[in-house]
Design an enzyme around this catalytic site. Structure first.
Site, PDB file in Angstrom:
ATOM      1  N   ASP A  59     -14.798 -21.367   5.608  1.00  0.00           N
ATOM      2  CA  ASP A  59     -13.779 -21.638   4.594  1.00  0.00           C
ATOM      3  C   ASP A  59     -13.727 -20.401   3.703  1.00  0.00           C
ATOM      4  OD1 ASP A  59     -11.936 -22.732   2.961  1.00  0.00           O
ATOM      5  OD2 ASP A  59     -13.068 -24.538   2.455  1.00  0.00           O
TER       6      ASP A  59
ATOM      7  N   HIS B 291     -18.689 -23.733  -3.835  1.00  0.00           N
ATOM      8  CA  HIS B 291     -18.592 -24.942  -4.661  1.00  0.00           C
ATOM      9  C   HIS B 291     -19.925 -25.218  -5.347  1.00  0.00           C
ATOM     10  CE1 HIS B 291     -15.071 -26.711  -2.068  1.00  0.00           C
ATOM     11  NE2 HIS B 291     -14.843 -25.473  -2.472  1.00  0.00           N
TER      12      HIS B 291
ATOM     13  N   ASP C 209      -1.322 -27.271   7.313  1.00  0.00           N
ATOM     14  CA  ASP C 209      -1.604 -25.923   7.830  1.00  0.00           C
ATOM     15  C   ASP C 209      -0.911 -25.744   9.175  1.00  0.00           C
ATOM     16  OD1 ASP C 209      -3.442 -25.790   5.775  1.00  0.00           O
ATOM     17  OD2 ASP C 209      -5.169 -26.191   7.071  1.00  0.00           O
TER      18      ASP C 209
ATOM     19  N   HIS D 152      -5.953 -28.640   7.891  1.00  0.00           N
ATOM     20  CA  HIS D 152      -5.237 -29.663   7.115  1.00  0.00           C
ATOM     21  C   HIS D 152      -3.920 -29.902   7.848  1.00  0.00           C
ATOM     22  CE1 HIS D 152      -7.378 -27.308   3.933  1.00  0.00           C
ATOM     23  NE2 HIS D 152      -7.507 -28.448   3.290  1.00  0.00           N
TER      24      HIS D 152
ATOM     25  N   GLU E 197     -16.422 -33.505   0.564  1.00  0.00           N
ATOM     26  CA  GLU E 197     -16.754 -32.121   0.210  1.00  0.00           C
ATOM     27  C   GLU E 197     -16.811 -31.993  -1.304  1.00  0.00           C
ATOM     28  OE1 GLU E 197     -14.511 -29.128   2.377  1.00  0.00           O
ATOM     29  OE2 GLU E 197     -14.665 -27.782   0.663  1.00  0.00           O
TER      30      GLU E 197
ATOM     31  N   GLU F 234     -20.154 -26.650   0.494  1.00  0.00           N
ATOM     32  CA  GLU F 234     -19.570 -25.303   0.506  1.00  0.00           C
ATOM     33  C   GLU F 234     -20.325 -24.414  -0.472  1.00  0.00           C
ATOM     34  OE1 GLU F 234     -15.346 -25.066   0.821  1.00  0.00           O
ATOM     35  OE2 GLU F 234     -15.229 -23.362  -0.548  1.00  0.00           O
TER      36      GLU F 234
HETATM   37  C1  XLS Z   1     -11.145 -25.919  -1.460  1.00  0.00           C
HETATM   38  C2  XLS Z   1     -11.783 -26.590  -0.345  1.00  0.00           C
HETATM   39  C3  XLS Z   1     -10.875 -26.926   0.832  1.00  0.00           C
HETATM   40  C4  XLS Z   1     -11.519 -27.924   1.727  1.00  0.00           C
HETATM   41  C5  XLS Z   1     -10.610 -28.634   2.667  1.00  0.00           C
HETATM   42  O1  XLS Z   1     -11.791 -25.386  -2.348  1.00  0.00           O
HETATM   43  O2  XLS Z   1     -12.868 -25.824   0.060  1.00  0.00           O
HETATM   44  O3  XLS Z   1     -10.535 -25.759   1.514  1.00  0.00           O
HETATM   45  O4  XLS Z   1     -12.539 -27.335   2.478  1.00  0.00           O
HETATM   46  O5  XLS Z   1      -9.625 -29.343   2.009  1.00  0.00           O
HETATM   47 NI    NI Z   2     -13.987 -26.124   1.760  1.00  0.00          NI
HETATM   48 NI    NI Z   3     -13.486 -24.276  -1.437  1.00  0.00          NI
END
Ligand code: XLS
Ligand code: NI
Ligand code: NI
Length: 443
Positions: A346, A278, A111, A108, A239, A275
């Protein structure tokens, strides 16, 4: 072998480059399965995975949680000048990434360097670090898998960024996205990610959901048009995540995002970055999300991690479940692989994992379990009857009445008459336990 790239000081002293040593090795800082150049199913492991290190968890996340402060005190966080501090952090990042022999990284904007409230000053800072990163990429051969803008941490985004009811905030989000896209392009980034942590709502009482989603779509179109105009030809990834930090996020899961992209005419440019944690937060398995993406030609990239079965939040632990990953690799392989993206860790080491070696153990374990899952899945697909058991279940649609139904040639009355003529169907086993055992046999 990647060249180790350090800055003026070495941050991970006493740790050598991680190498493949095979199953005989008992070295905890060696790969036992991951062999970058080994060919599996027609591609090298490196090409299958495109492993990426996530800047935020590895070099920024300091172990603080809602109940306590930092536990990870980084030697690259000591200087007071933000640019000098950011350069130290980038030195540490490239040292780590090259010692791990990872081919990619992701970040990001914030970061890489601290942002303040002055748009132009933030752009200036990011530009300096982009130039610094360019040289590091050149020296090491490490590439940028994707860039993104953090539109969730700053207090101005407490009501969302692209979906904020205040246009003024949306414009600030756009400024950040513009700079992050510019940085991604300048660094040869292969993709660009949108994760909308605060694009959603906390209460419907104060929310016009339809209007907010229209703003999100307009925002994505505007960003995409800008990037294309600048010559970016990578893929944009959305995402999905159902909640956290918002109570309800608009990009809830793969199926929801698919509907959104279709409704707002974004399918040509956007795919999904899925992810693991998620998926489980959304009440799905990761495999489910992968299959939805594959079936809709949307599988772009993945964020590798895992959740914890005993709680309901995004713990972002490193992957270590061989069954989950073998089943996932079955879907990825059968689906033709990741389109443009890779495997970004991640994931973060635990708050009490405080040795500098812990970050290495975590990534070694993550890369190795993916490699093992790939080998296992490939063996299942090429040597077992796994695919046949599944396709046999649908045999009755391959010819005769079943085929006619699939082709839209049977009316409801005709289906009724066929039911009468054929009588009560025999029961046919789904053979779930057989398949579960088969997977374990190959592991
Ligand atoms: C948060 C997300 C974040 C994204 C990028 O839960 O996984 O890290 O991957 O913004
Ligand atoms: Ni992520
Ligand atoms: Ni995440």
């Amino acid at each position: 072998m990647t060249k180790i790239v350090t800055g003026s000081q070495e941050f991970f002293k006493g740790i050598n480059q991680v190498q493949f040593e095979g199953l005989e090795s008992d070295n905890p800082l060696a790969f036992r399965w991951y062999e970058a150049d080994r060919i599996v199913a027609g591609k090298t492991m490196n090409e299958h995975f495109k492993f990426a290190c996530s800047y935020w968890h590895s070099f920024n996340g300091n172990g603080s949680d809602p109940f306590g402060g930092p536990t990870h005190f980084f030697p690259w966080e000591t200087k007071t000048d933000p640019i000098e501090r950011a350069k130290d952090k980038m030195d540490a990042a490239f040292e780590f990434i090259t010692k791990m022999q990872m081919p990619y990284y992701c970040f990001h904007d914030v970061d890489v360097v601290d942002y303040g409230n002055d748009v132009a000053e933030n752009e200036r800072r990011l530009n300096i670090l982009v130039e610094y990163a360019k040289q590091k990429q050149k020296d090491s051969g490490v590439k940028l898998l994707w860039g993104t803008a953090n539109l969730f941490s700053h207090s101005r985004y407490m009501n969302g960024a692209a979906t904020n009811p205040d246009f003024h905030v949306l414009a600030h989000g756009a400024a950040q996205v513009k700079a992050a896209i510019d940085a991604t392009i300048a660094l040869g980034g292969e993709n660009y990610v949108f994760w909308g942590g605060r694009e959603g709502y906390m209460s419907l009482l104060n929310t016009n959901m339809k209007r907010e989603q229209e703003h999100l779509a307009r925002f994505l179109h505007t960003a995409k048009d800008y990037a294309r105009k600048q010559g970016f030809n990578g893929t944009f990834f959305i995402e999905p995540k159902p909640c956290e930090p918002s109570k309800h996020q608009y990009d809830y899961d793969a199926a929801t995002v698919k509907g959104f992209l279709q409704q707002y005419d974004l399918l040509a440019d956007f795919k999904l970055n899925l992810e693991v944690n998620h998926a489980t937060l959304a009440g799905h398995t990761f495999q489910h999300e992968l299959q939805v993406a594959v079936d809709n030609n949307l599988l772009g990239s993945i964020d590798a991690n895992r959740g914890d079965y005993q709680n309901g939040w995004d713990t972002d632990q490193f992957p270590n479940d061989i069954n989950e990953l073998t089943e996932s690799l079955l879907i990825i392989l059968e689906g033709g692989g990741l389109q443009g993206g890779g495997v970004n860790f991640d994931a973060k080491i635990r708050r009490n994992s405080t040795d500098s070696k812990d970050l290495f153990y975590a990534h070694v374990g993550g890369m190795d379990i993916f490699a093992r899952a790939l080998l296992t899945a490939d063996a299942i697909l090429t040597k077992s009857d796994y695919k046949k058991v599944r396709s046999d279940r649908y045999r009755s649609f391959d010819d005769a009445h079943g085929e006619a139904f699939e082709n839209g040639k049977l009316s409801l009355e005709e289906l009724r008459d066929i039911a009468v003529q054929m009588g009560e169907p025999a029961s046919i086993s789904g053979r779930q336990e057989y398949l579960e055992n088969l997977i374990n046999r190959y592991i």
